[in-house]
Design a protein around this motif. Structure first.
Motif, PDB file in Angstrom:
ATOM      1  N   UNK A   1      19.246   1.935   3.969  1.00 49.90           N
ATOM      2  CA  UNK A   1      18.590   1.557   2.717  1.00 49.90           C
ATOM      3  C   UNK A   1      19.388   2.113   1.546  1.00 49.90           C
ATOM      4  N   UNK A   2      19.228   1.461   0.412  1.00 51.78           N
ATOM      5  CA  UNK A   2      19.973   1.839  -0.788  1.00 51.78           C
ATOM      6  C   UNK A   2      19.012   2.134  -1.922  1.00 51.78           C
ATOM      7  N   UNK A   3      19.081   3.328  -2.437  1.00 55.52           N
ATOM      8  CA  UNK A   3      18.248   3.748  -3.558  1.00 55.52           C
ATOM      9  C   UNK A   3      18.956   4.928  -4.198  1.00 55.52           C
ATOM     10  N   UNK A   4      19.300   4.802  -5.453  1.00 58.29           N
ATOM     11  CA  UNK A   4      20.079   5.854  -6.104  1.00 58.29           C
ATOM     12  C   UNK A   4      19.278   7.127  -6.332  1.00 58.29           C
ATOM     13  N   UNK A   5      17.936   7.037  -6.299  1.00 56.72           N
ATOM     14  CA  UNK A   5      17.081   8.201  -6.478  1.00 56.72           C
ATOM     15  C   UNK A   5      16.216   8.396  -5.244  1.00 56.72           C
ATOM     16  N   UNK A   6      16.156   9.620  -4.765  1.00 54.68           N
ATOM     17  CA  UNK A   6      15.372   9.931  -3.575  1.00 54.68           C
ATOM     18  C   UNK A   6      14.372  11.030  -3.912  1.00 54.68           C
ATOM     19  N   UNK A   7      13.076  10.709  -3.834  1.00 53.58           N
ATOM     20  CA  UNK A   7      12.038  11.717  -4.010  1.00 53.58           C
ATOM     21  C   UNK A   7      11.849  12.453  -2.696  1.00 53.58           C
ATOM     22  N   UNK A   8      12.006  13.770  -2.723  1.00 54.67           N
ATOM     23  CA  UNK A   8      11.804  14.597  -1.532  1.00 54.67           C
ATOM     24  C   UNK A   8      10.469  15.320  -1.712  1.00 54.67           C
ATOM     25  N   UNK A   9       9.501  14.966  -0.863  1.00 54.60           N
ATOM     26  CA  UNK A   9       8.167  15.528  -0.989  1.00 54.60           C
ATOM     27  C   UNK A   9       8.024  16.785  -0.147  1.00 54.60           C
ATOM     28  N   UNK A  10       8.997  17.667  -0.284  1.00 51.11           N
ATOM     29  CA  UNK A  10       8.971  19.001   0.304  1.00 51.11           C
ATOM     30  C   UNK A  10       8.901  19.980  -0.863  1.00 51.11           C
ATOM     31  N   UNK A  11       8.118  21.020  -0.746  1.00 56.00           N
ATOM     32  CA  UNK A  11       8.002  21.988  -1.831  1.00 56.00           C
ATOM     33  C   UNK A  11       9.090  23.048  -1.709  1.00 56.00           C
ATOM     34  N   UNK A  12       9.994  23.078  -2.701  1.00 48.45           N
ATOM     35  CA  UNK A  12      11.094  24.039  -2.703  1.00 48.45           C
ATOM     36  C   UNK A  12      11.244  24.645  -4.092  1.00 48.45           C
ATOM     37  N   UNK A  13      11.843  25.838  -4.153  1.00 47.54           N
ATOM     38  CA  UNK A  13      12.204  26.410  -5.450  1.00 47.54           C
ATOM     39  C   UNK A  13      13.305  25.554  -6.069  1.00 47.54           C
ATOM     40  N   UNK A  14      13.585  25.793  -7.339  1.00 47.21           N
ATOM     41  CA  UNK A  14      14.607  24.981  -8.017  1.00 47.21           C
ATOM     42  C   UNK A  14      15.964  25.136  -7.324  1.00 47.21           C
ATOM     43  N   UNK A  15      16.348  26.359  -6.975  1.00 43.92           N
ATOM     44  CA  UNK A  15      17.649  26.578  -6.337  1.00 43.92           C
ATOM     45  C   UNK A  15      17.683  25.978  -4.930  1.00 43.92           C
ATOM     46  N   UNK A  16      16.576  26.070  -4.202  1.00 39.28           N
ATOM     47  CA  UNK A  16      16.515  25.451  -2.883  1.00 39.28           C
ATOM     48  C   UNK A  16      16.635  23.931  -2.985  1.00 39.28           C
TER      49      UNK A  16
ATOM     50  N   UNK B   1       0.816  -1.194   0.000  1.00 41.54           N
ATOM     51  CA  UNK B   1       0.000   0.000   0.000  1.00 41.54           C
ATOM     52  C   UNK B   1       0.855   1.250   0.000  1.00 41.54           C
ATOM     53  N   UNK B   2       0.840   1.961  -1.128  1.00 45.24           N
ATOM     54  CA  UNK B   2       1.486   3.255  -1.188  1.00 45.24           C
ATOM     55  C   UNK B   2       2.991   3.216  -1.179  1.00 45.24           C
ATOM     56  N   UNK B   3       3.585   2.078  -1.285  1.00 43.00           N
ATOM     57  CA  UNK B   3       5.034   2.010  -1.185  1.00 43.00           C
ATOM     58  C   UNK B   3       5.675   2.417  -2.491  1.00 43.00           C
ATOM     59  N   UNK B   4       6.670   3.288  -2.416  1.00 38.35           N
ATOM     60  CA  UNK B   4       7.429   3.627  -3.610  1.00 38.35           C
ATOM     61  C   UNK B   4       8.088   2.394  -4.193  1.00 38.35           C
ATOM     62  N   UNK B   5       8.384   1.441  -3.348  1.00 36.92           N
ATOM     63  CA  UNK B   5       9.078   0.256  -3.799  1.00 36.92           C
ATOM     64  C   UNK B   5       8.204  -0.642  -4.637  1.00 36.92           C
ATOM     65  N   UNK B   6       6.902  -0.353  -4.731  1.00 35.24           N
ATOM     66  CA  UNK B   6       6.044  -1.173  -5.563  1.00 35.24           C
ATOM     67  C   UNK B   6       6.455  -1.083  -7.016  1.00 35.24           C
ATOM     68  N   UNK B   7       7.109   0.015  -7.402  1.00 34.58           N
ATOM     69  CA  UNK B   7       7.535   0.166  -8.786  1.00 34.58           C
ATOM     70  C   UNK B   7       9.048   0.120  -8.917  1.00 34.58           C
ATOM     71  N   UNK B   8       9.745   0.645  -7.937  1.00 36.15           N
ATOM     72  CA  UNK B   8      11.198   0.718  -8.000  1.00 36.15           C
ATOM     73  C   UNK B   8      11.792  -0.052  -6.828  1.00 36.15           C
ATOM     74  N   UNK B   9      12.534  -1.125  -7.087  1.00 35.93           N
ATOM     75  CA  UNK B   9      13.085  -1.923  -5.989  1.00 35.93           C
ATOM     76  C   UNK B   9      13.993  -1.093  -5.077  1.00 35.93           C
ATOM     77  N   UNK B  10      13.950  -1.418  -3.816  1.00 35.83           N
ATOM     78  CA  UNK B  10      14.799  -0.736  -2.839  1.00 35.83           C
ATOM     79  C   UNK B  10      15.406  -1.796  -1.938  1.00 35.83           C
ATOM     80  N   UNK B  11      16.654  -1.642  -1.599  1.00 34.95           N
ATOM     81  CA  UNK B  11      17.351  -2.612  -0.776  1.00 34.95           C
ATOM     82  C   UNK B  11      17.548  -2.069   0.640  1.00 34.95           C
ATOM     83  N   UNK B  12      17.245  -2.926   1.628  1.00 31.12           N
ATOM     84  CA  UNK B  12      17.569  -2.619   3.018  1.00 31.12           C
ATOM     85  C   UNK B  12      18.797  -3.429   3.413  1.00 31.12           C
ATOM     86  N   UNK B  13      19.588  -2.872   4.319  1.00 32.04           N
ATOM     87  CA  UNK B  13      20.802  -3.528   4.801  1.00 32.04           C
ATOM     88  C   UNK B  13      20.873  -3.412   6.322  1.00 32.04           C
ATOM     89  N   UNK B  14      21.030  -4.537   7.007  1.00 32.93           N
ATOM     90  CA  UNK B  14      21.255  -4.529   8.451  1.00 32.93           C
ATOM     91  C   UNK B  14      22.758  -4.500   8.697  1.00 32.93           C
TER      92      UNK B  14
END
Length: 387
Positions: free
Chosen positions: A266-281, A14-27
């Motif tokens: 966790x390992x994921x080469x792309x990180x979506x940041x759901x904060x609203x910022x200007x392009x420079x920010x 439910x709602x997991x970003x990993x449903x489309x893009x695999x993500x690896x966890x490491x202990x």
């Protein structure tokens, strides 16, 4: 040092970003305080673990059990954001700005630090903030029932226990995305013959899923998923970092950040940041916390960016794409644009006009008709894309 790598390819959920893009966890079975663990994860992988939903939590529980780890740091730490957010963390559940809908009664959101949970008034459907320890009826959301998705539970519980009940018996505490849904919930409250709890002015109230939370994820994610143990967080002396406990079936506990612990990266080469910022920010944030705003230099990267952008809360998501006077389009990593995925008519820019680029959260095509001062979600890369 013993490093246990559990390459968990997370699928569905439910709602997991990993449903489309695999993500690896490491202990990592090496004792470090929370800050040292964060530094290690950022150097070796992406960051300390962010956990988006129960599907991911079940994977983490299995991993720490298999690793024989008693407790382990995750990426949650008490901060200063105090953002209002919904218990239901499914990012696909909310279209643009729906997670920001509010229907506050007058003079609300002005309470003390303990008033961090929200109830709806039956009389007018308005919302009030209250102490999470108060016992009230509550509204659950049942995603499997399209006809009657809202369920009033008249048994009085505190907010955390109400959340646990809704997750175990339905989907979650109710989110309210618009006025139409607010009116439907109000009718459900009015139509019930069960007894509720009245406050001093006679208005019956019921918990909904909105809460204020100063806990923040290390990678900047706005995931509202929480898995606290009973009575946690209890904010003991200096207990401002979160750990997952094997003995408590993975439930979370707040602990002193200085204590040595194993930890989960966790390992994921792309990180979506759901904060609203200007392009420079956004550019500054990515360079301070990861590597850079993402550069899309191939179809392979474009597919991953498109999938990641689907989880955004804005219609467009910033890329590391820029156009400057006298130059063609180029990526912040230093490459000019060869591979492209422009929406029709978006590539053409006056030769001496500064522009920045974004990707559609639905559709995945690039656009240039935004300004640097627009505030959007954005995608950071944890490695240099211009190889």
């Amino acid at each position: 040092m013993t490093l246990l790598l559990f390459a968990i390819l997370l699928v569905s959920g439910l709602g997991s970003l990993s449903s489309s893009v695999p993500r690896q966890f490491h202990v990592v079975k090496e004792n470090k305080n929370w800050t040292e663990a964060q530094q290690y994860c950022r150097q070796k992988f992406t960051d300390l673990a962010t956990i988006d939903d129960m599907t991911e939590m079940e994977k983490v529980k299995s991993m720490i059990h298999e690793a024989g780890v008693g407790n382990a740091w995750i990426g949650l730490k008490h901060g200063n954001s105090n953002k209002w957010q919904w218990s239901l963390a499914d990012r696909e559940f909310y279209r643009e700005n729906e997670s920001e809908f509010r229907n506050w009664a007058s003079n609300q959101r002005k309470g003390g630090a303990e008033e961090e949970c929200v109830a709806m008034k039956q009389a007018n459907g308005k919302w009030c903030d209250d102490k999470c320890s108060e016992c009230l009826p509550f509204i659950c959301y049942d995603g499997g029932n399209s006809t009657h998705p809202y369920v009033l539970v008249t048994e009085e519980k505190n907010w955390a226990d109400a959340q646990r009940y809704c997750r175990e018996n339905h989907t979650d505490l109710a989110s309210v995305r618009n006025q139409t849904e607010n009116d439907k919930i109000k009718k459900v409250m009015a139509g019930s013959h069960g007894e509720g709890t009245s406050n001093n002015n006679g208005n019956r109230e019921a918990w909904i899923g909105l809460f204020r939370d100063a806990w923040e994820w290390s990678d900047g994610s706005s995931s509202s998923f929480r898995y606290w143990g009973t009575g946690e967080p209890n904010y003991g002396t200096g207990e401002f970092c979160a750990e997952t406990l094997n003995a408590s079936r993975g439930r979370w506990n707040d602990a002193s950040c200085h204590h040595p612990r194993s930890f989960i990266c966790y390992e994921d080469k792309l990180v979506l940041v759901r904060d609203n910022k200007t392009w420079l920010e956004a550019l500054q944030y990515c360079r301070e916390n990861h590597v850079d705003l993402v550069s899309v230099t191939s179809e392979r990267v474009q597919r991953r960016v498109s999938e990641r952008a689907k989880g955004a809360s804005t219609a467009h998501v910033w890329l590391g794409l820029r156009h400057a006077c006298g130059l063609s389009w180029f990526w912040v990593c230093g490459e000019t644009v060869c591979y492209n995925h422009w929406a029709p008519g978006q590539e053409q820019v006056e030769s001496c006009k500064h522009r920045v680029g974004a990707v559609e959260s639905v559709g995945g095509q690039w656009v240039s008709n935004l300004t640097e001062t627009d505030k959007l979600n954005f995608i950071c890369s944890t490695k240099e894309e211009c190889d």
